[in-house]
Design an enzyme around this catalytic site. Structure first.
Site, short mmCIF file in Angstrom:
data_model
loop_
_atom_site.label_atom_id
_atom_site.label_comp_id
_atom_site.label_asym_id
_atom_site.label_seq_id
_atom_site.Cartn_x
_atom_site.Cartn_y
_atom_site.Cartn_z
N SER A 1 32.87 -11.00 66.02
CA SER A 1 32.07 -11.27 64.82
C SER A 1 30.90 -12.18 65.15
O SER A 1 31.06 -13.37 65.40
CB SER A 1 32.93 -11.90 63.72
N GLY A 2 29.70 -11.57 65.14
CA GLY A 2 28.48 -12.34 65.37
C GLY A 2 27.71 -12.38 64.07
O GLY A 2 27.90 -13.25 63.23
N ASN B 1 17.21 -12.30 64.30
CA ASN B 1 16.02 -12.05 63.49
C ASN B 1 16.22 -10.83 62.58
O ASN B 1 15.52 -10.66 61.58
CB ASN B 1 14.78 -11.93 64.37
N GLN C 1 1.12 -14.44 81.19
CA GLN C 1 0.16 -13.45 81.66
C GLN C 1 -1.14 -14.10 82.09
O GLN C 1 -1.74 -13.73 83.10
CB GLN C 1 -0.10 -12.43 80.53
N GLU D 1 21.56 -18.46 65.80
CA GLU D 1 21.34 -19.05 64.47
C GLU D 1 21.13 -17.95 63.44
O GLU D 1 20.49 -18.17 62.41
CB GLU D 1 20.13 -19.99 64.45
N CYS E 1 31.47 -23.94 66.46
CA CYS E 1 32.17 -22.69 66.78
C CYS E 1 32.28 -21.78 65.57
O CYS E 1 33.18 -21.95 64.74
CB CYS E 1 33.57 -23.01 67.31
N GLY F 1 -1.48 -15.23 85.53
CA GLY F 1 -1.46 -14.23 86.59
C GLY F 1 -0.19 -14.36 87.40
O GLY F 1 0.87 -14.72 86.89
N GLY F 2 -0.30 -14.11 88.69
CA GLY F 2 0.87 -14.15 89.57
C GLY F 2 1.58 -15.49 89.53
O GLY F 2 2.80 -15.58 89.64
#
Lengths: 255, 430
Positions: B180-181, B416, B386, B413, B174, B389-390
């Site tokens: 606060s991040g 970035n 991708q 964590e 925690c 495909g579907g």
């Protein structure tokens, strides 16, 4: 009296690998291909470890015949709980021609040398599907055999073995010392644990050659050609049973 | 329980999730000085490649093989269900702990496995091939256990490490709060000392495992403002004044519950300070180096699996009379994916080695590895989707879950963006 168990394990191409025939058609591609312990041998090692946990076995010695990389297979068995290993070195290029008759002679010699009470093998190896080594080993030693074992129990000074046979299950009682081969349902092998993998490093692995045991592994067979199975052809649809029977007769399947 | 069990499943025709076991394995083994101190062979240069086991010692290959088998048998077949039904697979986690995965890099003294950060990275990468979300929780639990073992006193270590190594008790970490991040040092949860207790007030946000776990390492303010006023307190579930928010509904990581952790005059014995008062921020920062490697490792596992299934799909899927794998654009995409994967893997393992060696550049390297791997692996998985495909869009295929599960790796964590702050700060030092 707690038994000494000799377990055989073979390094084979992993069951999940797509097998490819070598360009020279004299074998299958093994270079760079994933190998692992023959699944039936994993079951055999597991059974031996369980025997030790039940205090039926006092020592488990695991044996592998193969090239340098077979040491990894032995390590895996040690990490599962075997006590020490024996690596019978056979160069990689001779492996394809190493047959059950050779391996069973090696196992028989080691069984005598180690004064084993039980020789426990996998019922077959998934690369050659021979299903011969356990039976030949028993024969060479003139020991009783309990092959295709799906259950093994010690009853006084004998082993009661439930075997998977074509008709169902057969229960036999055999004297010791004996040769057993593990079938699929004998047990579900454990995972090694990280601590056991590390401990396995300290366990002893002896190295030797077949010659050291007085076993001649000169090939008795010659591989003429290895080929892919024929490409599956399209089937034929028939319009009715009459036509089906007609076609079967034509192809000589029915008279 | 590896190949034999798989074969048994195949023979019984049981359902196996699409995708194959990775079947690559180099023959030529490279050995590297094991970070435990012993040299297993002469120092041959380490090579990282598409072969996931390249550059590893014999031991590491065994660890990896074990972890891959466990992932394939115990996790991969269930990852979709755990995700869709939001199941926290505690039994599977405990099975993993039985093998030593619960406290991989915690010392052996009180029950940890005592392996290196590199060993851990390899293991978490492998487990993530089975389920990223579950593996990610496992890394968090590992970090909490390690923190207690590293910074706790003998009483705390002997009380907690054994039961956490087995995952009989589960841990949560925690630090983050609603307010606060990234600006972690400005955290506002206050711990006021009253006699032999701390009285905590405040709340923590986005806590992985929150509400379902037993041990909470809470960074809170015992002193003045800024990092030096922060201490690390071990709060146990059941302590008065501890409650939890609702379970969050997330894009991914659905096999772990995420909740706010709320302290309302929560009473914690003074004995539960981990380390000394004022040491909390240092503890947090030291934990994050490893945490970043761990998270980056889960991205690697997702990318590895996704690349594998995508590659197989392109061999099988035909359009315009040929398999996709024979089309140059597809080939070029696979090439890019493979290149990104090897680069990411090399960065992550390099950072792990740096951490193990206490290298001077550790902080930068861990930040770089996290930044690079999480971004590039996300691209790999996105491209894999991708290429399907579907079908890539369907939950019948694992790729969309891998994508959703690793998206958060670019955020937690340390975002970035924070990674770039750390890296540039290190570069601009005079």
């Amino acid at each position: 009296m707690a038994m000494k168990v000799l377990v055989g394990c073979k390094r084979v191409i992993d069951y999940a690998v797509k097998i490819r025939v070598r360009p020279d058609k004299l074998g299958v591609v093994t270079d760079g291909v994933k190998h692992s312990m023959n699944p039936f041998d994993e079951i055999a090692v597991e059974e031996a470890v369980r025997m030790k946990e039940k205090k039926l076995a006092k020592e488990i010695v695991v044996v592998s015949c193969g090239p340098a990389q077979s040491a990894e297979t032995i390590r895996t068995a040690l990490a599962m709980g075997a006590d020490r290993g024996i690596h019978v070195e056979v160069p990689a290029d001779q492996m394809a021609l190493l047959q059950p008759i050779h391996v069973s002679k090696i196992m028989a010699k080691l069984a005598e040398k180690e004064a084993a009470d039980v020789v426990l093998l996998g019922k077959l190896a998934i690369d050659d599907d021979s299903n011969q080594t356990a039976q030949m080993t028993a024969s060479l030693l003139d020991w009783p055999q309990g092959v295709f074992a799906s259950k093994v129990e010690k009853k006084d000074s004998q082993l009661e073995v439930v075997r998977e046979v074509d008709g169902g299950l057969e229960t036999i009682k055999i004297n010791l010392p004996a040769v057993l081969s593990a079938d699929l349902r004998l047990n579900e092998p454990r995972y090694a644990t990280l601590p056991n993998i590390m401990k396995a490093k300290k366990k002893k692995v002896a190295k030797m050659t077949p010659g050291d045991l007085g076993v001649d592994v000169t090939p008795r067979i010659e591989v003429l050609t290895v080929e892919d199975p024929p490409v599956r052809e399209a089937g034929q649809t028939v319009s009715d049973v009459e036509e089906l029977i007609g076609k079967l007769k034509d192809k000589g399947f029915s008279s | 329980m590896s190949a034999a069990t798989n074969m048994r499943s195949l023979l019984r025709g049981s359902q196996f999730f699409r995708g194959c076991v990775s079947s690559r394995n180099g023959v030529a083994t490279q050995t590297v000085p094991a970070t435990g101190g012993e040299l297993t062979n002469s120092a041959v240069p380490v090579v990282t490649s598409l072969d996931i086991s390249a550059g590893l010692t014999d031991d590491q290959k065994e660890f990896q093989s074990l972890a891959i088998n466990f992932a394939n048998n115990e996790m991969y077949p269930h990852m979709a269900k755990w995700d869709q039904e939001q199941i926290f697979p505690v039994e599977t986690l405990r099975k993993a702990a039985e093998l030593g995965f619960g406290a991989v890099y915690t010392s052996e003294e009180y029950g940890g496995t005592g392996l290196s950060r590199l060993d851990a990275s390899i293991i978490f990468e492998a487990l993530s091939m089975g389920c990223v979300s579950t593996a990610a929780y496992l890394t968090i639990h590992n970090m909490v256990t390690w923190m207690i073992d590293t910074y706790g006193n003998e009483e705390q270590r002997s009380k907690w490490v054994p039961v956490m190594a087995t995952m009989e008790k589960l841990g949560s970490y925690c630090l983050t709060e609603p307010g606060s991040g990234s600006d972690a040092a400005s955290l506002a949860t206050v711990a006021r000392k009253e006699g032999n207790k701390f009285i905590l007030n405040g709340s923590k946000a986005f806590i992985s495992g929150g509400g379902d776990t037993d041990v909470y390492l809470v960074m809170c303010r015992t002193g003045g403002s800024g990092p030096k006023g922060i201490s690390c307190l071990l709060v146990e579930k059941g302590m008065p004044g501890l409650s939890f928010g609702k379970k969050e509904n997330k894009m991914g990581w659905n096999s772990q519950p995420t909740r706010a952790v709320i302290f309302e005059d929560c009473e914690v014995p003074v004995e539960n300070v981990i380390g000394v008062e004022g040491q909390g921020f240092n503890i947090a920062m030291s934990g994050l180096n490893g945490g970043r490697i761990n998270i980056a490792s889960t991205s690697l596992g997702a990318a590895e699996r996704s690349l594998d299934v995508a590659k197989e799909h392109t061999k099988v899927r035909k359009q315009f009379g040929m398999p996709l794998s024979q089309m140059q654009h597809t080939q070029f995409q696979l090439a890019q994916m493979g290149t990104k994967l090897v680069a990411s893997r090399a960065m992550v393992r390099n950072a792990a080695r740096a951490l193990d060696a206490k290298h001077a550049d550790t902080v930068s390297l861990c930040s770089m590895a996290k930044l690079f791997a999480t971004e590039n692996c996300f691209e790999i998985v996105n491209t894999a989707l991708q290429l399907h495909g579907g079908y890539g869009y369907l939950k019948d295929y694992p790729v969309e879950q891998f994508l959703r599960d690793i998206r958060v790796n670019q955020i937690l964590e340390g975002t970035n963006q924070v990674m770039q702050i750390i890296i540039s700060r290190g570069m601009l030092v005079d």
